[in-house]
Each structure stands twice: as structure tokens, then as C-alpha cells.
Design a protein around this motif. Structure first.
Motif, PDB file in Angstrom:
ATOM      1  N   GLU A  83      24.681  20.388  12.875  1.00 39.10           N
ATOM      2  CA  GLU A  83      26.002  19.792  13.079  1.00 39.10           C
ATOM      3  C   GLU A  83      27.113  20.830  12.907  1.00 39.10           C
ATOM      4  OE1 GLU A  83      26.691  16.210  10.913  1.00 39.10           O
ATOM      5  OE2 GLU A  83      24.682  15.457  11.344  1.00 39.10           O
ATOM      6  N   THR A  84      26.938  21.735  11.965  1.00 36.96           N
ATOM      7  CA  THR A  84      27.913  22.806  11.776  1.00 36.96           C
ATOM      8  C   THR A  84      27.926  23.722  12.990  1.00 36.96           C
ATOM      9  OG1 THR A  84      27.480  22.744   9.404  1.00 36.96           O
ATOM     10  CG2 THR A  84      28.634  24.674  10.254  1.00 36.96           C
ATOM     11  N   HIS A  85      26.734  24.034  13.483  1.00 32.52           N
ATOM     12  CA  HIS A  85      26.598  24.889  14.662  1.00 32.52           C
ATOM     13  C   HIS A  85      27.275  24.221  15.870  1.00 32.52           C
ATOM     14  CE1 HIS A  85      24.797  28.217  16.770  1.00 32.52           C
ATOM     15  NE2 HIS A  85      24.303  27.391  17.681  1.00 32.52           N
ATOM     16  N   LEU A  86      27.039  22.934  16.054  1.00 31.45           N
ATOM     17  CA  LEU A  86      27.646  22.195  17.157  1.00 31.45           C
ATOM     18  C   LEU A  86      29.169  22.135  17.010  1.00 31.45           C
ATOM     19  CD1 LEU A  86      27.198  20.544  19.700  1.00 31.45           C
ATOM     20  CD2 LEU A  86      26.889  18.529  18.252  1.00 31.45           C
ATOM     21  N   ALA A  87      29.656  21.960  15.793  1.00 33.67           N
ATOM     22  CA  ALA A  87      31.103  21.924  15.557  1.00 33.67           C
ATOM     23  C   ALA A  87      31.747  23.266  15.917  1.00 33.67           C
ATOM     24  CB  ALA A  87      31.397  21.572  14.102  1.00 33.67           C
ATOM     25  N   LEU A  88      31.067  24.368  15.602  1.00 37.73           N
ATOM     26  CA  LEU A  88      31.595  25.690  15.963  1.00 37.73           C
ATOM     27  C   LEU A  88      31.644  25.866  17.483  1.00 37.73           C
ATOM     28  CD1 LEU A  88      29.886  27.947  13.275  1.00 37.73           C
ATOM     29  CD2 LEU A  88      32.312  27.362  13.460  1.00 37.73           C
ATOM     30  N   ARG A 108      31.959  23.467  19.713  1.00 42.49           N
ATOM     31  CA  ARG A 108      33.042  22.613  20.217  1.00 42.49           C
ATOM     32  C   ARG A 108      34.407  23.257  19.972  1.00 42.49           C
ATOM     33  NH1 ARG A 108      30.586  16.934  18.177  1.00 42.49           N
ATOM     34  NH2 ARG A 108      29.193  16.607  19.958  1.00 42.49           N
ATOM     35  N   LEU A 109      34.560  23.862  18.812  1.00 42.01           N
ATOM     36  CA  LEU A 109      35.817  24.540  18.499  1.00 42.01           C
ATOM     37  C   LEU A 109      36.061  25.703  19.458  1.00 42.01           C
ATOM     38  CD1 LEU A 109      38.213  24.723  16.529  1.00 42.01           C
ATOM     39  CD2 LEU A 109      36.828  26.271  15.151  1.00 42.01           C
ATOM     40  N   ASP A 159      34.769  26.039  22.442  1.00 41.66           N
ATOM     41  CA  ASP A 159      34.976  25.461  23.764  1.00 41.66           C
ATOM     42  C   ASP A 159      36.433  25.032  23.942  1.00 41.66           C
ATOM     43  OD1 ASP A 159      34.085  24.247  26.329  1.00 41.66           O
ATOM     44  OD2 ASP A 159      34.625  22.395  25.277  1.00 41.66           O
ATOM     45  N   THR A 160      36.979  24.381  22.949  1.00 42.78           N
ATOM     46  CA  THR A 160      38.371  23.939  23.002  1.00 42.78           C
ATOM     47  C   THR A 160      39.320  25.136  23.104  1.00 42.78           C
ATOM     48  OG1 THR A 160      37.811  22.003  21.684  1.00 42.78           O
ATOM     49  CG2 THR A 160      40.140  22.597  21.812  1.00 42.78           C
ATOM     50  N   GLU A 161      39.024  26.167  22.329  1.00 44.21           N
ATOM     51  CA  GLU A 161      39.856  27.372  22.360  1.00 44.21           C
ATOM     52  C   GLU A 161      39.830  28.027  23.738  1.00 44.21           C
ATOM     53  OE1 GLU A 161      39.960  31.838  20.405  1.00 44.21           O
ATOM     54  OE2 GLU A 161      38.712  30.293  19.484  1.00 44.21           O
ATOM     55  N   LEU A 162      38.654  28.158  24.332  1.00 43.06           N
ATOM     56  CA  LEU A 162      38.535  28.777  25.646  1.00 43.06           C
ATOM     57  C   LEU A 162      39.217  27.946  26.730  1.00 43.06           C
ATOM     58  CD1 LEU A 162      34.883  30.126  25.552  1.00 43.06           C
ATOM     59  CD2 LEU A 162      36.996  31.453  25.466  1.00 43.06           C
ATOM     60  N   ARG A 163      39.067  26.636  26.652  1.00 43.78           N
ATOM     61  CA  ARG A 163      39.724  25.770  27.641  1.00 43.78           C
ATOM     62  C   ARG A 163      41.250  25.855  27.525  1.00 43.78           C
ATOM     63  NH1 ARG A 163      36.284  22.207  30.275  1.00 43.78           N
ATOM     64  NH2 ARG A 163      34.179  22.167  29.400  1.00 43.78           N
ATOM     65  N   THR A 164      41.760  25.949  26.308  1.00 45.30           N
ATOM     66  CA  THR A 164      43.203  26.077  26.097  1.00 45.30           C
ATOM     67  C   THR A 164      43.714  27.390  26.670  1.00 45.30           C
ATOM     68  OG1 THR A 164      43.032  24.758  24.086  1.00 45.30           O
ATOM     69  CG2 THR A 164      45.025  26.072  24.352  1.00 45.30           C
ATOM     70  N   ARG A 165      42.980  28.452  26.427  1.00 44.80           N
ATOM     71  CA  ARG A 165      43.385  29.757  26.980  1.00 44.80           C
ATOM     72  C   ARG A 165      43.333  29.762  28.500  1.00 44.80           C
ATOM     73  NH1 ARG A 165      40.923  34.771  23.553  1.00 44.80           N
ATOM     74  NH2 ARG A 165      42.196  34.489  21.698  1.00 44.80           N
TER      75      ARG A 165
END
Length: 62
Positions: free
Chosen positions: A4-9, A11-12, A14-20
């Protein structure tokens, strides 16, 4: 590391790359300021040529 920690990282990241990527797309769609500079430059050249070619009146002729 828990899955779950690995998946959360992931997702984080992924969100950062999509924002950029979205920020890059927005910046690229605005265009370059070069177009405005070019238009302004040619407008000033045209204005200068009109001033240089203005007919002389009796008051400006020596």
C-alpha cells in the motif's frame, strides 16, 4: 515496504507528472512572445518609413 505504501508513492508520482505535463501543455499553447515582438518591430519599421517619406511643407524646408 508494504504494497500500500508502494502504491501510494506511485500515485503521488503519477499526480506530480500529470500536473507538470498539464503545465507544460498550457505554456506551449500560449505561444512564443517572438510573434508579438516581430509584429511590433515591423509596425515600428512601417511607422519610421512613413515619417521619412512624409511630404515636406514650407515650414520644414530650410
Amino acid at each position: 515496504m508494504h504494497s500500500e505504501t508502494h502504491l501510494a508513492l506511485h500515485r503521488l508520482r503519477d499526480t506530480e507528472l500529470r500536473t507538470r505535463a498539464e503545465a507544460y501543455r498550457l505554456a506551449a499553447s500560449v505561444g512564443r512572445p517572438r510573434a508579438l515582438r516581430t509584429r511590433l518591430g515591423w509596425t515600428l519599421v512601417e511607422f519610421g518609413l512613413r515619417l521619412a517619406a512624409a511630404p515636406r511643407t514650407a515650414a520644414t524646408v530650410p
